[in-house]
Design an enzyme around this catalytic site. Structure first.
Site, PDB file in Angstrom:
ATOM      1  N   ASP A  42       0.796  -1.233   0.000  1.00 32.03           N
ATOM      2  CA  ASP A  42       0.000   0.000   0.000  1.00 32.03           C
ATOM      3  C   ASP A  42       0.834   1.291   0.000  1.00 32.03           C
ATOM      4  O   ASP A  42       0.277   2.374  -0.084  1.00 32.03           O
ATOM      5  CB  ASP A  42      -0.955   0.003   1.199  1.00 32.03           C
ATOM      6  CG  ASP A  42      -0.226  -0.152   2.527  1.00 32.03           C
ATOM      7  OD1 ASP A  42       0.942  -0.593   2.527  1.00 32.03           O
ATOM      8  OD2 ASP A  42      -0.821   0.168   3.575  1.00 32.03           O
ATOM      9  N   GLU A  91      10.850  -4.219  12.766  1.00 33.78           N
ATOM     10  CA  GLU A  91      12.017  -3.940  11.921  1.00 33.78           C
ATOM     11  C   GLU A  91      13.307  -4.242  12.693  1.00 33.78           C
ATOM     12  O   GLU A  91      14.241  -4.843  12.158  1.00 33.78           O
ATOM     13  CB  GLU A  91      12.002  -2.476  11.446  1.00 33.78           C
ATOM     14  CG  GLU A  91      10.861  -2.137  10.483  1.00 33.78           C
ATOM     15  CD  GLU A  91       9.520  -1.838  11.167  1.00 33.78           C
ATOM     16  OE1 GLU A  91       9.434  -1.974  12.414  1.00 33.78           O
ATOM     17  OE2 GLU A  91       8.565  -1.482  10.450  1.00 33.78           O
TER      18      GLU A  91
HETATM   19  C1  UGA Z   1       3.417  -0.492   9.281  1.00 36.54           C
HETATM   20  C2  UGA Z   1       4.708  -0.828   8.554  1.00 36.54           C
HETATM   21  O1  UGA Z   1       4.866   0.035   7.449  1.00 36.54           O
HETATM   22  C3  UGA Z   1       4.640  -2.283   8.067  1.00 36.54           C
HETATM   23  O2  UGA Z   1       5.746  -2.578   7.295  1.00 36.54           O
HETATM   24  C4  UGA Z   1       4.573  -3.152   9.282  1.00 36.54           C
HETATM   25  O3  UGA Z   1       4.437  -4.513   8.898  1.00 36.54           O
HETATM   26  C5  UGA Z   1       3.368  -2.783  10.084  1.00 36.54           C
HETATM   27  O4  UGA Z   1       3.317  -1.386  10.383  1.00 36.54           O
HETATM   28  C6  UGA Z   1       3.416  -3.558  11.385  1.00 36.54           C
HETATM   29  O5  UGA Z   1       3.738  -2.980  12.423  1.00 36.54           O
HETATM   30  O6  UGA Z   1       3.201  -4.768  11.315  1.00 36.54           O
HETATM   31  P1  UGA Z   1       0.887  -0.574   8.239  1.00 36.54           P
HETATM   32  O7  UGA Z   1       0.464   0.351   7.169  1.00 36.54           O
HETATM   33  O8  UGA Z   1       0.343  -0.318   9.589  1.00 36.54           O
HETATM   34  O9  UGA Z   1       2.445  -0.659   8.267  1.00 36.54           O
HETATM   35  O10 UGA Z   1       0.592  -2.116   7.839  1.00 36.54           O
HETATM   36  P2  UGA Z   1      -0.168  -2.689   6.595  1.00 36.54           P
HETATM   37  O11 UGA Z   1       0.137  -1.908   5.376  1.00 36.54           O
HETATM   38  O12 UGA Z   1      -1.605  -2.870   6.962  1.00 36.54           O
HETATM   39  O13 UGA Z   1       0.492  -4.127   6.465  1.00 36.54           O
HETATM   40  C7  UGA Z   1       1.825  -4.304   6.071  1.00 36.54           C
HETATM   41  C8  UGA Z   1       1.923  -5.364   4.970  1.00 36.54           C
HETATM   42  O14 UGA Z   1       1.431  -6.600   5.468  1.00 36.54           O
HETATM   43  C9  UGA Z   1       1.089  -5.023   3.739  1.00 36.54           C
HETATM   44  O15 UGA Z   1       1.813  -5.363   2.571  1.00 36.54           O
HETATM   45  C10 UGA Z   1      -0.137  -5.874   3.884  1.00 36.54           C
HETATM   46  O16 UGA Z   1      -0.709  -6.273   2.659  1.00 36.54           O
HETATM   47  C11 UGA Z   1       0.371  -7.082   4.649  1.00 36.54           C
HETATM   48  N1  UGA Z   1      -0.632  -7.693   5.539  1.00 36.54           N
HETATM   49  C12 UGA Z   1      -1.407  -6.949   6.367  1.00 36.54           C
HETATM   50  C13 UGA Z   1      -0.813  -9.056   5.515  1.00 36.54           C
HETATM   51  O17 UGA Z   1      -0.129  -9.765   4.766  1.00 36.54           O
HETATM   52  N2  UGA Z   1      -1.745  -9.636   6.327  1.00 36.54           N
HETATM   53  C14 UGA Z   1      -2.544  -8.900   7.162  1.00 36.54           C
HETATM   54  O18 UGA Z   1      -3.397  -9.500   7.865  1.00 36.54           O
HETATM   55  C15 UGA Z   1      -2.364  -7.521   7.177  1.00 36.54           C
HETATM   56 MN    MN Z   2       0.631   0.053   5.111  1.00 39.51          MN
END
Ligand code: UGA
Ligand code: MN
Length: 328
Positions: free
Chosen positions: A189, A274
């Protein structure tokens, strides 16, 4: 090759001719005609000259093909992704950015017990070099409906699956055979500028740069003094080992392979995901600052609004919902 054959032929012919002339001189009747002798001497010295120049020519090395320019290091982009209404839109945006980047390998890892049709067909049509993987996040580690998004780390298992694949595939090729590569964890995203990929391509160990619109700030970034990272500009717990967003660093493939146990801890407390991967790989002093010594924002932690389905739900109750056969 053609030139060489011709040269050898001419050389052979010339030597034979010289031999013949010499034989004639030995056998032939004495001639008291000085003019005839002079002509013969001129011919011999001319032939000697030709022989000499042919010999010199043969000593010169054959022209070889110019060496092929070495390929730039491959960037392996590991992206976790999961099924939701905006998934195809996110993947479309990201893949069309990645299409502009040379020598790029996309490792797309679905948070799912199986590969979905939507993602499989999407990848086939993407035009990218890709590897399609999947691994489900265990139920107890997954955010539940209504949980705040920061409660549990997201994408940890999927990034680890990408790392496992790289170690298994690239790990077999060691030493000189191992191609140069860089590993980057790109969420589906965020917004990525093309320049970012060229910045990270030269990563030796771990390279870092600012990330825009993250952590409740305009940007977070490593602070660089005299070419070295000395601290981090962040609004929250700056004393974390590596207070960096996932989008703010890349690791060399060699370092990933040299540290087979480095992985993301799916149970890491908020903000430590991270760090769980980076600690043990590098020290702050070793970080390689990119993007003009971390003064340029080339990636943004954008987040897509969850679409509201109020009208869709209402229409579905009347049997008038959108055609489920139309992929969105
Ligand atoms: C922030 C960081 O930018 C992420 O890299 C980090 O993984 C996340 O926090 C965290 O603390 O875990 P954020 O925008 O809150 O990011 O997270 P998302 O964009 O919702 O998810 C990160 C990635 O994991 C995305 O590529 C999303 O597609 C994937 N994801 C999310 C999954 O594979 N499964 C899920 O249930 C949710
Ligand atoms: Mn995100």
């Amino acid at each position: 090759m053609r030139l060489k054959l011709k040269t050898v032929f001419v050389l052979y012919f010339t030597v034979s001719l010289l031999g013949l002339i010499y034989a004639l001189m030995q056998l032939g009747q004495r001639c008291d005609c000085t003019e005839h002798d002079a002509a013969r001497d001129r011919t011999i010295s001319r032939l000697r000259g030709e022989l000499h120049s042919l010999r010199e020519q043969m000593k010169k090395p054959e022209p070889t093909n110019p060496p092929k320019p070495a390929l730039p290091p491959t960037i392996h982009v590991i992206t976790p992704t999961y099924t939701r209404l905006v998934q195809k839109a996110e993947l479309t945006r990201l893949s069309q950015t990645l299409l502009h980047v040379r020598q790029l390998h996309w490792i797309l890892v679905e948070d799912s017990p199986h590969k979905t049709v939507l993602v499989s067909e999407f990848l086939v049509r993407s035009g990218l070099t890709y590897t399609h993987l999947h691994v489900p996040t265990p139920r107890e580690s997954k955010l539940q409906e209504g949980d705040p998004s920061w409660l549990k780390p997201r994408g940890a298992e999927q990034r680890n699956e990408g790392l496992r694949w790289l170690r298994e595939t690239a790990g077999g090729r060691q030493g000189a055979q191992l191609e140069e590569g860089v590993v980057y964890f790109a969420d589906d995203d965020n917004t990525y500028s093309l320049q970012l990929f060229e910045e990270m391509r030269g990563t030796q160990m771990v390279s870092v740069w600012p990330v825009g619109l993250v952590g409740g700030m305009r940007y977070e970034r490593p602070v660089v003094e005299q070419g070295r990272v000395v601290r981090f500009h962040t609004g929250w717990r700056p004393n974390r080992p590596f207070p960096l967003d996932m989008a703010g660093f890349a690791v060399s493939l060699r370092l990933v392979l040299a540290n087979p146990d480095a992985h993301f801890d799916g149970d890491a407390p908020m903000g430590f995901l991270e760090s769980s991967f980076l600690q043990g790989l590098v020290t702050m002093e070793e970080l390689e600052p990119k993007a003009d010594m971390c003064t340029k924002v080339l990636v943004w932690h954008t987040r897509t609004e969850k679409p509201k389905m109020k009208r869709e739900d209402a229409l579905q109750k009347q049997g008038l919902g959108s055609d489920p056969g139309v992929e969105v």
